[in-house]
Design an enzyme around this catalytic site. Structure first.
Site, mmCIF file in Angstrom:
data_model
loop_
_atom_site.group_PDB
_atom_site.id
_atom_site.type_symbol
_atom_site.label_atom_id
_atom_site.label_comp_id
_atom_site.label_asym_id
_atom_site.label_seq_id
_atom_site.Cartn_x
_atom_site.Cartn_y
_atom_site.Cartn_z
ATOM 1 N N TYR B 142 25.269 52.104 11.782
ATOM 2 C CA TYR B 142 25.893 52.014 10.452
ATOM 3 C C TYR B 142 24.961 51.335 9.444
ATOM 4 C CZ TYR B 142 30.216 53.141 12.962
ATOM 5 O OH TYR B 142 31.175 53.726 13.745
ATOM 6 N N LYS B 192 25.184 53.418 26.326
ATOM 7 C CA LYS B 192 24.888 54.722 26.924
ATOM 8 C C LYS B 192 23.428 54.722 27.380
ATOM 9 C CE LYS B 192 26.725 58.289 26.924
ATOM 10 N NZ LYS B 192 27.432 59.058 27.998
ATOM 11 N N ASP B 225 31.407 55.853 27.445
ATOM 12 C CA ASP B 225 32.436 56.890 27.599
ATOM 13 C C ASP B 225 33.344 56.567 28.788
ATOM 14 O OD1 ASP B 225 30.181 57.423 29.174
ATOM 15 O OD2 ASP B 225 30.448 59.585 29.101
ATOM 16 N N ASP B 249 33.301 50.073 17.457
ATOM 17 C CA ASP B 249 34.228 50.605 16.462
ATOM 18 C C ASP B 249 35.297 51.463 17.140
ATOM 19 O OD1 ASP B 249 35.371 51.461 14.109
ATOM 20 O OD2 ASP B 249 33.678 52.686 13.474
ATOM 21 N N ASP B 253 39.265 50.069 18.642
ATOM 22 C CA ASP B 253 40.471 50.725 18.125
ATOM 23 C C ASP B 253 41.275 51.371 19.241
ATOM 24 O OD1 ASP B 253 40.249 49.990 15.475
ATOM 25 O OD2 ASP B 253 38.955 51.664 14.967
HETATM 26 MG MG LIG Z 1 37.133 51.083 14.016
HETATM 27 MG MG LIG Z 2 31.347 61.473 28.266
#
Ligand SMILES: [Mg+2]
Ligand SMILES: [Mg+2]
Lengths: 366, 366
Positions: B142, B192, B225, B249, B253
């Site tokens: 970001y 990752k 993931d 982020d 959430d």
């Molecule tokens: Mg968020």
């Molecule tokens: Mg995946």
């Protein structure tokens, strides 16, 4: 003679075990239905590294380019964790996706009624769930340059680049809209346009393709973090979700887990049409190589078998046969057949990988 | 006279409404407990844009740097959706985070027993849930350069850069290990590393900090993931989750929604210690500006009030007072007080934003 060609890449861990059950299904379609396939088999991932020092040889890559569809089991395992990044098992998978240009990764999240109680979510939230996530698969932050770890001053810096061209976004968007037309005609596109310029371009291009070519499809947009929340809160609100490579990686796995068992979920990765009209295509289960249960007959072959069902539908235009296979899977589950991963609190005796394959073939024949 | 200073930035939408209830709590601590605060107030987001043409003025930024803690309501709304990227309401928030260098975003996901049935997950999966996600907040994709949309040949290209330095990873890791020591002593770091070099560096640095300084804390690693899946499957396995800006982020959430009501969840964003020993700090509810219910007295002030509780604990070392406030919130919920967002299928009459604030103050006093 058949004009349908398949390359089977069982890979590592439980890959070979579950692929053996797919072979039974392929054989049944040939012997019982006269629907035959020209099947070859080769190595990928750690298995290829062990044999050739690379996770995918050029010869295997060439073969994958020639066939109608690749069926892949799984790659990776603890034996390969310390390998150099460039020869990790996952690099074989990424090379296949990249060189075949499989830009549309289709990840269905479907909840079989017989298994709804396996979900950590309330039954009413997930029963009947049937959503499809289309993840862009060949671009974005897993492929963008520059990338790497270098030294600046006296410290290391790790860099990856999120990069999307208009054309890459457009073709993924078209795939999503086409999919939606064959389903419930709704696409929700997810990005982070509020904080990422690549997300702004993503949203703009999706809107442009929609306005120009797919006005009949209902389109909405959602920030990817809100998308994760909505998937947990009320997943049935979605039909097709369109998103990029990184967000799709996370969101498709989140959606997968809503259904309660990863052992059940297939995937397809599609590219552009070849000379014979069939798309470049690779099919693979969502689950990994599961080294902890490898060789014990505990693996659930259903995800791999349902991946073959997707091949029937998307590569060979055998939609009726795909549905027949999916119904057979639903049937054996309704009959109570359960591999070890599907044992609920009520207990019972699990059947083996091979017994599940046999049960599905028997149900196909019934 | 007090040496505790607060800057309140109510922002847009329901921000001002929920902040008015925090004011009641602040006033109660002053009048009933003699714990006083020097409180100032200013504009941020769309409100600042409307008054000054920017989502945060330099004067407000300077004030935020001087106080002990900033309390922020929410920013954004449909009136600002078409603004240029550089003056969008969210840019005001990002500027505060960046210039105050608030690198550690603390996102608790706690499930109040009285509200466990509001979760889309089964009660047993979430009741008693108490995890803390530490999201790196000032670097990553970001903020990385280069970024933007430019033209290559005849098409647009959108670019963002994921970039982490060793130092940025190290200080986030230290915050996570410190937090874990005050909780259940477990950190799970997510990235990752299988497909991103920035993830490899992340994992390496976390391991190095752990080995050198925090060997007493239990450390594990998970791909992001898989982290999303595990949060849905069995969230109680976690204590502190340490992750980067983008993964944080999404994952924070996702974790928030497990609890069933976003209206309940606070957050803290902390930086380096100032001259007085207190960290640079901003506290804000997780929920957004909720333009659909703005001005109707329907907003739930609890997330904003619990954010002030975090300020008591992390900025002012008033842990007992923070706990007292959290117990008061728990108490009114156990008594059945419900704002409109907390109406379950059994119905009932919701209380207003203001009534909820009054109830919490009354419970504090009781
Ligand atoms: Mg968020
Ligand atoms: Mg995946």
């Amino acid at each position: 003679m058949t004009d349908r060609s398949l390359l089977i890449l069982p890979g590592d861990g439980i890959g070979p075990e579950v692929m053996a059950e797919v072979r039974k299904v392929i054989d049944w379609f040939g012997s019982a239905q006269g629907i035959t396939f020209d099947v070859s088999e080769d190595l990928v991932g750690g298995a290829a590294y062990d044999a050739h020092g690379v996770p995918l040889t050029d010869a295997t890559m060439a073969k994958a380019q020639e066939v109608d569809a690749v069926l892949l089991g799984a790659v990776g395992g603890p034996a390969y964790d310390d390998l150099d990044f460039s020869v990790k098992p996952e690099r074989g998978l990424l090379r296949l996706r990249k060189e075949m240009d499989l830009y549309a990764n289709l990840r269905p999240a479907q909840c079989f009624d017989a298994l709804a109680d396996f979900s950590s979510l309330k039954r009413e939230v997930v029963s009947g769930l049937d959503i499809m996530i289309l993840r862009e698969l060949t671009s974005g932050v897993y492929f963008g340059e520059p990338r790497g770890i270098h030294t600046e001053g006296n410290e290391r810096v790790g860099i990856n680049t999120q990069r999307y061209t208009e054309g890459e976004i457009a073709r993924a968007a078209r795939s999503a809209f086409e999919l939606a037309r064959r389903r419930n005609n709704k696409v929700c596109s997810m990005e982070k346009a509020n904080v990422m310029e690549s997300g702004i371009l993503w949203r703009d291009v999706v809107n442009e393709i929609h306005a120009a070519e797919y006005g009949d499809v209902e389109l909405s947009h959602m920030y990817a973090d809100n998308g994760a929340m909505q998937l947990v809160r009320a997943p049935k609100q979605f039909d097709v979700i369109l998103t990029d490579n990184l967000f799709g990686d996370i969101l498709s796995d989140c959606a997968a887990m809503l259904t309660g068992s990863l052992g059940m979920l297939p995937s397809a990765s599609l590219g552009a049409p070849m000379a014979n009209g069939r798309p470049k295509a690779m099919y693979e289960p969502v689950h990994g190589s599961a080294p902890d249960i490898t060789g014990q007959g505990k693996a659930n072959p259903i995800a791999c078998i349902l991946s073959f069902a997707m091949a029937l539908r998307y590569s060979f235009d055998l939609g009726d046969e795909a549905t027949r296979l999916e119904r057979a899977v639903e049937g054996v589950l309704a009959d109570g057949a359960r591999t070890a991963d599907l044992m609920g609190p009520e207990g019972g005796t699990p059947i083996s990988t091979s017994e599940m394959g046999d049960a599905i073939v028997a149900k196909l024949a019934s």
